[in-house]
Design an enzyme around this catalytic site. Structure first.
Site, PDB file in Angstrom:
ATOM      1  N   HIS A 123       0.813  -1.223   0.000  1.00 47.29           N
ATOM      2  CA  HIS A 123       0.000   0.000   0.000  1.00 47.29           C
ATOM      3  C   HIS A 123       0.835   1.257   0.000  1.00 47.29           C
ATOM      4  O   HIS A 123       0.361   2.309  -0.421  1.00 47.29           O
ATOM      5  CB  HIS A 123      -0.948   0.016   1.202  1.00 47.29           C
ATOM      6  N   GLY A 124       2.060   1.171   0.487  1.00 48.12           N
ATOM      7  CA  GLY A 124       2.884   2.369   0.476  1.00 48.12           C
ATOM      8  C   GLY A 124       4.229   2.143   1.114  1.00 48.12           C
ATOM      9  O   GLY A 124       4.394   1.256   1.948  1.00 48.12           O
TER      10      GLY A 124
END
Lengths: 485, 329
Positions: free
Chosen positions: A335-336
């Site tokens: 996600h990041g």
């Protein structure tokens, strides 16, 4: 070009109109050109990052399929995997790796500081890379034959409704879809348009309006009192409406063009457990993680442990724990490039492991106290508990750092905030209205009045719905949250 | 070639599409009239004229300050009285475009007389602005709406509808006994004492991204530019000294508004026929520290709007009033 822009509406209208008249044999060419144009419109330089891995994966899959020798096949597969993942690792995680390494080294060596490289993160790289990886793995496992037509394969990877934010459709499902001859069907087109409108409503009316409150609360958590509790709940709805809104638009656009896309959300906040939540949230990602990470790790661990039972725990339990921990760790990281996302993933991993380990004990308690008789009450509390667990984890996900997440949690109080609760009440009413619509939609087959409505009433209701979107939509120039992934 | 030929299958959806468009048109008009009538009945400040006339009696305002939110945050009457010993009245606020400002000037002239000086805060997007209906209602201005010029009135007047929903939220806050926004938006008395706000933390990102949105300038006359010209003509006729001021933006915003030079040239062209107009431009680093984030509430790379903070306004007003002092001699 985001889906809610005028530019995109014009683009889609042109693509749709031409796709109706273009001969079937060259339709793939036209859609591929449109998809590359769509991606190149964001940044023409990064088109290379899409085309090169596509070519590499295509060639390696074809070659792999022709090799009988297991060792050579495996070697080629590993090379393909490294080359496919290289772009994602370099562009998305380079700075993360550098700063983490720098922090670790500074514990041992004084005055060491490595500078981040600040590479632009190409939009959609996480999504199309996962498509490439899943295709490569499926071919390696001989689950599917490699696609010989480069054009259809390239179109599958770059298909414009899906390229920025998914769904991460599998090759075995979507390439045959792309090859189908699809006659014009007005009902299909209408259904697609309705789904797009629903997605726009979720994004521009619900998500963007809630975001005003959520941003304020997360930016200034001091003296917000009860707003912080609702801030977490509202963020849960913001991210759901933002992401599922986009997905609805992507699926609706695919439908208009004649292609069936995988469903990505299935009313996740009605889940009665965390595992059920992950069966309903971002389905294309969670099934990807299950098939390509969790199951291989779990089975591999179980095989290694086989007859032995370390600490009297079954190999199956060890397998589940190891698989789940690694999967959710990497799922969070996907996600990041930030430790807050990793922590969010780990929290969910711990939820799932705890749920798995206590399954038998919970069943026993249910049986002992005869709680299984109160199925509706039990279901209600299960949904409530699951939603609260998920919302707590969203606080970590949303916060910019651990420190900010801690500040947020520390400031939670059951008190009226200095700035008042008018905004809270307004947003709460909005969410209750939205949840009501979702319940109506979920149970639409039970409502005969919807089926029996005359066509004129249905068209009028849709026209009013469009007007409602225009009135209540917010233009906060919000890109979709999942764009950053 | 697989031509799209009109046959019975493809003809089928056409009546449905036409019916949908007709119903959309009718729904749009119905909802627009509904919102407009609620707005005019519940939200219009019918007492504004009387309240303003009562308030301005014996105040001897010789300066009026017009503009939008940038001017609201940037120029403060309190500094006029403390530094220049002059009485200024600020009407500037969010949603008050050239049309509103022209109507206000006419109203002010009628009830309070001609001012000595008119200060107009300039916005890069001023010719792309719609004056909000709720402000225009103050002067019983009947909007000449072109009901058949646009398919969707709700879309055309979206900004006004956003205003309407914001006001309903304000009403809710007032109903709950809570104070409204930081700036008392509709209390023209309190605005005169307003000095701006400072946030606890700086909210501007100083880092220049590799890629960010740029904004073009909407040329004169645009949406309400004709009213701006009418205002200048009216002031010329009344022998009012007009000061057009380009209030400082944060540096990143100036980079974002890529056609600023075109904007300045356009304004110079418009004012050329007039001999009572003076232009002051503070969007230069030599004139104001545009890169100091403490002086701004917002703005940045990719953001077209920027407002001065309380600290920034204090500095700006000192410089600005020093520069325009001679107009009062």
């Amino acid at each position: 070009m985001i889906f809610t822009s005028i530019d995109f509406i014009i683009f889609l209208s042109i693509v749709f109109s031409i796709s109706l008249v273009i001969p079937y044999k060259i339709k793939w060419m036209f859609l591929l050109a449109a998809s590359y144009f769509f991606y190149g419109n964001w940044n023409i330089d990064y088109l290379v990052l899409l085309i090169i891995p596509t070519l590499i994966t295509y060639l390696i899959a074809i070659k792999m399929n022709s090799i009988k020798l297991t060792v050579s096949r495996k070697r080629l597969f590993i090379i393909g995997l490294i080359l496919t993942l290289a772009g994602l690792i370099i562009f998305k995680y380079a700075d993360f790796i550098i700063t983490t390494f720098s922090v670790l080294m500074s514990l041992f060596v004084d005055k060491i500081s490595l500078k981040p490289v600040h590479l632009i993160h190409p939009i959609g790289i996480s999504f199309f890379t996962f498509k490439l990886v899943s295709y490569l793995i499926d071919v390696y496992r001989a689950d599917i034959k490699p696609e010989k037509h480069l054009g259809y394969f390239a179109l599958y990877i770059s298909f414009f409704p899906q390229i920025f934010m998914g769904p991460i459709d599998r090759a075995r499902h979507f390439i045959p879809e792309l090859k189908k001859r699809v006659p014009f069907d007005i009902d299909r087109v209408i259904s697609g348009v309705q789904l797009i409108a629903w997605g726009v409503f979720k994004k521009m009316v619900i998500a963007d309006r809630i975001s005003i409150f959520v941003n304020e609360v997360f930016q200034n958590p001091q003296q917000q009192g009860i707003n912080l509790i609702f801030g977490a709940y509202f963020y849960a709805f913001q991210i759901y409406c933002d992401f599922s809104g986009y997905t609805d638009m992507a699926i609706g656009i695919s439908r208009i063009l004649g292609f069936k896309s995988i469903r990505n959300f299935n009313f996740p906040y009605f889940s009665t457990s965390i595992s059920q939540f992950w069966n309903r949230w971002h389905i294309s990602l969670s099934t990807w993680l299950r098939d390509y990470l969790f199951l291989p790790i779990a089975y591999s661990t179980m095989r290694r442990l086989n007859s032995s039972q370390p600490k009297r725990i079954k190999a199956e339990a060890w397998g589940y724990t190891a698989g789940m921990f690694v999967t959710m760790f990497l799922g969070g990281l996907w996600h990041g490039a930030s430790w807050t996302f990793v922590l969010w993933g780990i929290i969910h991993g711990l939820y799932l492991i705890a749920s798995y380990s206590t399954k038998k004990a919970r069943k026993k308690i249910m049986k002992t106290f005869r709680l299984n008789k109160f199925s509706r009450l039990h279901r209600f509390f299960s949904i409530l508990i699951t939603f609260n667990l998920v919302s707590f984890a969203w606080i970590i996900f949303r916060s910019e750092s651990f420190h900010k997440a801690l500040i947020y949690l520390k400031n939670i109080q059951f008190s009226i905030p200095d700035i008042g609760i008018a905004h809270l009440i307004f947003n709460l009413c909005l969410i209750i209205f939205f949840v009501g619509l979702e319940i109506l939609y979920k149970n639409r087959d039970k409502f005969n009045f919807i089926k029996k409505m005359p066509r004129l009433s249905k068209i009028a209701a849709f026209a009013l719905f469009i007007c409602f979107i225009i009135i209540f939509s917010v233009d906060v120039s919000n890109e979709f949250i999942y764009f950053q992934f | 070639m697989n031509l799209f030929i009109f046959n019975s299958k493809t003809k089928k959806p056409i009546p449905r599409i036409i019916l949908f468009l007709v119903l959309l048109f009718l729904s749009d008009r119905f909802l627009f009239f509904l919102i407009s009538s609620i707005e005019s009945r519940l939200l219009v400040d019918h007492s504004f004229k009387k309240n303003f006339i009562d308030y301005s009696k014996n105040k001897n305002f010789n300066t009026i300050i017009l503009g939008t939110s940038r001017t609201l945050e940037g120029i403060h009457p309190v500094y006029f009285s403390s530094l220049l010993n002059q009485n200024a009245y600020k009407e500037a606020q969010f949603g008050k475009g050239p049309k509103y400002n022209y109507l206000f000037y006419k109203f002010y002239k009628k009830h309070c007389g001609v001012p000595k000086v008119l200060i107009y805060g300039m916005d890069y997007f001023m010719f792309n602005l719609d004056s909000r209906i709720r402000w225009l209602h103050r002067f019983n201005h009947q909007e000449n709406k072109d009901y058949f010029g646009n398919f969707l009135m709700l879309l055309k007047y979206k900004k006004n509808i956003d205003d309407f929903t914001d006001i309903m939220l304000e009403k809710l806050k007032q109903g709950l006994g809570e104070s409204g926004n930081l700036v008392p938006l509709r209390d023209f008395v309190k605005i005169q004492k307003y000095r701006g706000v400072d946030f606890e933390k700086i909210r501007i990102d100083s880092e220049r991204p590799d890629r960010f949105k740029h904004f073009r300038y909407h040329k004169f006359p645009g949406v309400e530019g004709d009213y701006f010209l009418k205002l200048l003509e009216e002031c010329q006729k009344d022998e009012v000294k007009v000061i057009l001021v380009f209030i400082p933006n944060y540096y990143g915003t100036n980079v974002t508004n890529i056609q600023r030079q075109l904007f300045y040239e356009d304004i110079h062209k418009i004012v050329k026929p007039f001999d009572n107009i003076n232009i002051y431009n503070y969007n230069k680093i030599k004139k104001f520290p545009l890169k100091n984030r403490e002086y701004f509430l917002n703005g940045g790379y990719g953001l077209t709007n920027s407002h001065l903070s309380k600290k920034g306004a204090a500095l700006f007003n000192r410089k600005f009033l020093k520069d325009i002092k001679h107009h009062y001699d």
